[in-house]
Design a protein around this motif. Structure first.
Motif, PDB file in Angstrom:
ATOM      1  N   THR A  12      45.103  44.925  27.912  1.00 44.65           N
ATOM      2  CA  THR A  12      46.087  44.852  28.990  1.00 44.65           C
ATOM      3  C   THR A  12      47.055  46.023  28.930  1.00 44.65           C
ATOM      4  O   THR A  12      47.378  46.637  29.955  1.00 44.65           O
ATOM      5  N   LYS A  43      36.653  40.348  31.057  1.00 46.20           N
ATOM      6  CA  LYS A  43      36.388  39.137  31.836  1.00 46.20           C
ATOM      7  C   LYS A  43      37.400  38.029  31.567  1.00 46.20           C
ATOM      8  O   LYS A  43      37.479  37.069  32.338  1.00 46.20           O
ATOM      9  N   LEU A  45      40.531  38.627  31.665  1.00 44.28           N
ATOM     10  CA  LEU A  45      41.719  39.037  32.410  1.00 44.28           C
ATOM     11  C   LEU A  45      41.476  38.930  33.914  1.00 44.28           C
ATOM     12  O   LEU A  45      40.328  38.872  34.368  1.00 44.28           O
ATOM     13  N   ASP A  46      42.546  38.930  34.698  1.00 43.25           N
ATOM     14  CA  ASP A  46      42.446  38.946  36.154  1.00 43.25           C
ATOM     15  C   ASP A  46      42.358  40.412  36.573  1.00 43.25           C
ATOM     16  O   ASP A  46      43.375  41.084  36.756  1.00 43.25           O
ATOM     17  N   TYR A  47      41.138  40.899  36.735  1.00 44.05           N
ATOM     18  CA  TYR A  47      40.943  42.323  36.970  1.00 44.05           C
ATOM     19  C   TYR A  47      40.298  42.585  38.326  1.00 44.05           C
ATOM     20  O   TYR A  47      39.757  41.687  38.968  1.00 44.05           O
ATOM     21  N   LEU A  60      44.003  46.055  36.591  1.00 42.00           N
ATOM     22  CA  LEU A  60      44.564  44.707  36.586  1.00 42.00           C
ATOM     23  C   LEU A  60      45.088  44.377  37.984  1.00 42.00           C
ATOM     24  O   LEU A  60      45.722  45.214  38.635  1.00 42.00           O
ATOM     25  N   ARG A  61      44.837  43.161  38.420  1.00 46.21           N
ATOM     26  CA  ARG A  61      45.304  42.757  39.742  1.00 46.21           C
ATOM     27  C   ARG A  61      46.829  42.855  39.849  1.00 46.21           C
ATOM     28  O   ARG A  61      47.373  43.162  40.907  1.00 46.21           O
ATOM     29  N   THR A  62      47.512  42.591  38.752  1.00 46.29           N
ATOM     30  CA  THR A  62      48.977  42.630  38.775  1.00 46.29           C
ATOM     31  C   THR A  62      49.513  44.043  38.982  1.00 46.29           C
ATOM     32  O   THR A  62      50.673  44.217  39.341  1.00 46.29           O
ATOM     33  N   ASN A  81      41.515  43.461  47.610  1.00 48.16           N
ATOM     34  CA  ASN A  81      41.827  42.086  47.226  1.00 48.16           C
ATOM     35  C   ASN A  81      40.689  41.133  47.589  1.00 48.16           C
ATOM     36  O   ASN A  81      40.637  40.000  47.108  1.00 48.16           O
TER      37      ASN A  81
END
Length: 250
Positions: A12, A43, A45-47, A60-62, A81
């Motif tokens: 991250t 996998k 993480l929110d990627y 990273l989506r964030t 998205n």
């Protein structure tokens, strides 16, 4: 059992610092481990995976700053998205009030989309409509499709709506949606009413605006003038295909 050389927190931190990276780049940052090892940790993480450059970039989506279309461009790398280029193309076409010509969608996504559009049409995920000698890609749902084409026609003419109907583009889209939901007789009468509101030259302007034959507009206008409207019929008696009758035995 082999010890884990890095944690998801370390991964991250690298992605937050770099914003985007390929698997080999991440592997090098984390001590020259294998790309498959990095992917297993990724996998968790929110990627995001890029829809350009063969999907080889990750983020990273964030960290993404999506625009109104749900797209994020980092340098010349494109992220969505909505996921892949295929899923993004389908989603953008379906929610567009006008549908898309390929060149229009290319401008939005900044990649070539014609092959993806053709594939989606072959699989009945999208529809291709001929509009003014060009292909326009629309939703498969017939009601949504009619709305998109009707709205595109209104925008193409550039005609202001007459009288109290004149308003902003959102009202034009609402008129297009309303028109697409009418049956044949209702469309004819609505066209005739709009022509009456326009006055001189209204038949031609309404025909261009709504994609109707000028004779149809004239007929609707005359029916309203004469009060010849039967609420229980869409067509005059005898309209439609002739009934099939068996030949008498010879």
């Amino acid at each position: 059992m082999r010890p884990i050389r890095f944690t998801t927190n370390m991964l991250t931190e690298v992605l937050q610092r770099r914003a985007i990276a390929t698997l080999p780049e991440l592997a090098a940052e984390l001590g020259h481990c294998s790309s498959s090892t990095v992917y297993r940790k990724l996998k968790q993480l929110d990627y995001l995976t890029s829809y350009s450059h063969g999907g080889k970039y990750y983020a990273l989506r964030t960290c993404a700053d999506f625009d109104a279309h749900g797209l994020w461009f980092c340098k010349d790398i494109r992220f969505s998205n909505h996921g892949t280029l295929r899923s993004t193309t389908k989603r953008l076409v379906e929610i567009s009030p006008l549908g898309y010509r390929p060149v229009e969608l290319d401008e939005v996504l900044k990649v070539r989309t014609i092959d993806t559009l053709a594939s989606l049409v072959r699989e009945n995920q999208l529809a291709r409509i001929r509009f003014e000698r060009q292909s326009v890609y629309c939703a498969v749902d017939p009601a949504r499709q009619q709305h998109q084409i009707a709205t595109r026609r209104i925008h193409r003419t550039g005609e202001p709506l007459p009288g109290s109907l004149q308003a902003d583009p959102s009202t034009s889209a609402a008129v297009a949606l309303f028109f697409s939901l009418l049956n044949e007789k209702q469309q004819r009468l609505f066209a005739g009413l709009t022509s009456l509101l326009w006055g001189y030259g209204g038949d031609k302007r309404v025909a261009n605006l709504l994609g109707l034959n000028r004779k149809t507009v004239r007929r609707g206008r005359r029916e309203l003038h004469a009060g010849e409207v039967d609420p229980n019929r869409v067509r005059k008696p005898g309209g439609g295909r002739p009934s099939l009758q068996k030949k008498p035995p010879g």
